[in-house]
Design a protein around this motif. Structure first.
Motif, PDB file in Angstrom:
ATOM      1  N   LEU A  34       0.781   9.825  51.727  1.00  0.00           N
ATOM      2  CA  LEU A  34      -0.268   9.362  52.634  1.00  0.00           C
ATOM      3  C   LEU A  34       0.375   8.808  53.898  1.00  0.00           C
ATOM      4  O   LEU A  34       1.135   7.839  53.845  1.00  0.00           O
ATOM      5  N   ALA A  38      -7.760  10.986  52.046  1.00  0.00           N
ATOM      6  CA  ALA A  38      -6.703  10.218  51.390  1.00  0.00           C
ATOM      7  C   ALA A  38      -7.246   9.516  50.154  1.00  0.00           C
ATOM      8  O   ALA A  38      -6.606   9.490  49.091  1.00  0.00           O
ATOM      9  N   GLU A  39      -8.439   8.961  50.275  1.00  0.00           N
ATOM     10  CA  GLU A  39      -9.039   8.231  49.151  1.00  0.00           C
ATOM     11  C   GLU A  39      -9.293   9.157  47.963  1.00  0.00           C
ATOM     12  O   GLU A  39      -9.050   8.780  46.804  1.00  0.00           O
ATOM     13  N   VAL A  96      -5.981  10.044  46.187  1.00  0.00           N
ATOM     14  CA  VAL A  96      -5.497   8.934  45.347  1.00  0.00           C
ATOM     15  C   VAL A  96      -6.226   8.905  44.018  1.00  0.00           C
ATOM     16  O   VAL A  96      -5.610   8.706  42.960  1.00  0.00           O
ATOM     17  N   ARG A  97      -7.523   9.138  44.034  1.00  0.00           N
ATOM     18  CA  ARG A  97      -8.343   8.976  42.840  1.00  0.00           C
ATOM     19  C   ARG A  97      -8.448  10.238  41.971  1.00  0.00           C
ATOM     20  O   ARG A  97      -8.701  10.132  40.779  1.00  0.00           O
ATOM     21  N   GLU A 153       2.958   5.716  50.216  1.00  0.00           N
ATOM     22  CA  GLU A 153       2.003   5.272  51.220  1.00  0.00           C
ATOM     23  C   GLU A 153       2.776   4.786  52.446  1.00  0.00           C
ATOM     24  O   GLU A 153       3.418   3.738  52.413  1.00  0.00           O
ATOM     25  N   SER A 155      -6.572  -0.557  49.428  1.00  0.00           N
ATOM     26  CA  SER A 155      -7.462   0.027  48.421  1.00  0.00           C
ATOM     27  C   SER A 155      -6.834   1.254  47.768  1.00  0.00           C
ATOM     28  O   SER A 155      -6.985   1.473  46.554  1.00  0.00           O
ATOM     29  N   ASN A 156      -6.134   2.053  48.553  1.00  0.00           N
ATOM     30  CA  ASN A 156      -5.502   3.251  47.995  1.00  0.00           C
ATOM     31  C   ASN A 156      -4.370   2.900  47.029  1.00  0.00           C
ATOM     32  O   ASN A 156      -4.237   3.508  45.967  1.00  0.00           O
TER      33      ASN A 156
END
Length: 332
Positions: free
Chosen positions: A9, A71-72, A75-76, A85, A99-100
């Motif tokens: 990221l 990106a979010e 990550v998930r 990151e 948060s990521n």
């Protein structure tokens, strides 16, 4: 051994350096997902990304992929072993990196970051989350670029009580002061030169007012020295009021002026300010170099000196963290 999969990221200067370094297959890592602030790309299962193509697409269109993979979402939902990151720092909230990183750790994914925001703001929480989910959290690149100050404190100086720590932690300020001293430039002239050479940000205020160095102090204090401090706990005086005359007067007595960041753990005193120091002191480094002196109980004063910023230089710190994780978790 199967290479460990990286989700990257941040595709700016540091991201490019990381991709360049990890292209060497001897290190044992492959990049399977990547994202910038606007888009992302995920390699099909069992394959890896061609990062040359990814950066070419970003240069041509401003996006590394398409909006379907943010990106979010990467990550998930994406499959990877380590989240790297390296997006730009938000010193106020740490977002969206915070948060990521939190989400990756909650999935049991390891995290390596050079992003100062999340570590300075939420290290205790992130450390606890990593421990709960048996995940590694590494962040050598958040302080002093390629200089291995945290690994030095954690490993090389293990068991030593730190009495005090002093450092030149901002290369932009150090370059400005060096040029003012060497050439008699005004502060504004030296700042303009630093900007022209790419050493200063478009908005250099966080560098020259001491905020950047203060954030790094907070990270060192909380992660290495067991303190619990925040940015507002750091006394800050920048170099924007510095004059060439002040540096000339210092030189007459064999001294110079540097922006020094310091920690005195027992006094719980953290400070960033211009200080008069003798030219023979090991912290008097030129240009964009960083230097950190650690006054320890057993080993005495130890000074680390090296490049404090840069694409490949920061990627060096990221690589060291990745290799440490690889050894610790044996690819699992």
């Amino acid at each position: 051994m199967t290479p460990m999969r990286i989700a990257l990221l941040g595709l700016g200067s540091v991201g490019k350096g990381v991709a360049k370094v990890l292209a060497n297959p001897e290190y044992g890592f492959v990049i399977t997902a990547a994202a910038d602030s606007k888009s992302g790309v995920v390699a099909p299962a069992g394959t890896t990304l061609d990062m040359c193509e990814v950066f070419a697409r970003k240069n041509a269109t401003g996006r590394c992929g398409d909006s379907a993979w943010s990106a979010e979402r990467i990550v998930r939902e994406a499959e990877y072993d380590i989240l790297v990151e390296v997006s730009p720092t938000n010193a106020q909230t740490g977002e969206p990196a915070l948060s990521n990183i939190r989400a990756a750790l909650m999935r049991g994914k390891h995290v390596v970051t050079s992003n100062k925001g999340p570590i300075s703001i939420a290290y205790p929480e992130l450390s606890a989350t990593a421990k709960e989910h048996n995940a590694g959290l590494m962040f050598e690149g958040t302080v002093a670029g390629a200089v291995p100050i945290m690994n030095g404190l954690r490993c090389g100086l293990a068991g030593n009580r730190v009495n005090a720590l002093f450092g030149v932690l901002n290369g932009t300020c150090n370059y400005i002061l060096t040029r003012m001293e060497e050439e008699g430039l005004t502060y504004q002239q030296a700042l303009a030169e630093a900007s022209d050479l790419g050493y200063a940000e478009a908005d250099p205020s966080a560098d020259v007012n001491g905020t950047d160095a203060a954030i790094k102090l907070v990270i060192l204090a909380n992660t290495m020295l067991g303190m619990n401090v925040k940015l507002d706990d750091v006394i800050r005086v920048g170099i924007d009021g510095m004059t060439a005359d002040a540096l000339m007067m210092a030189a007459k007595t064999g001294h110079t002026i540097r922006l020094i960041a310091s920690i005195h753990p027992e006094k719980r005193l953290l400070e960033v300010s211009p200080r008069l120091i003798h030219k023979e002191h090991p912290l008097v480094v030129d240009g964009t170099l960083n230097a950190v002196t650690v006054d320890t109980e057993l080993a005495g004063p130890i000074t680390f000196i090296g490049r404090g910023a840069g694409s490949v230089e920061t990627a060096s710190a990221v690589l060291a963290d990745l290799l440490a994780l690889k050894e610790r978790y044996d690819g699992k």
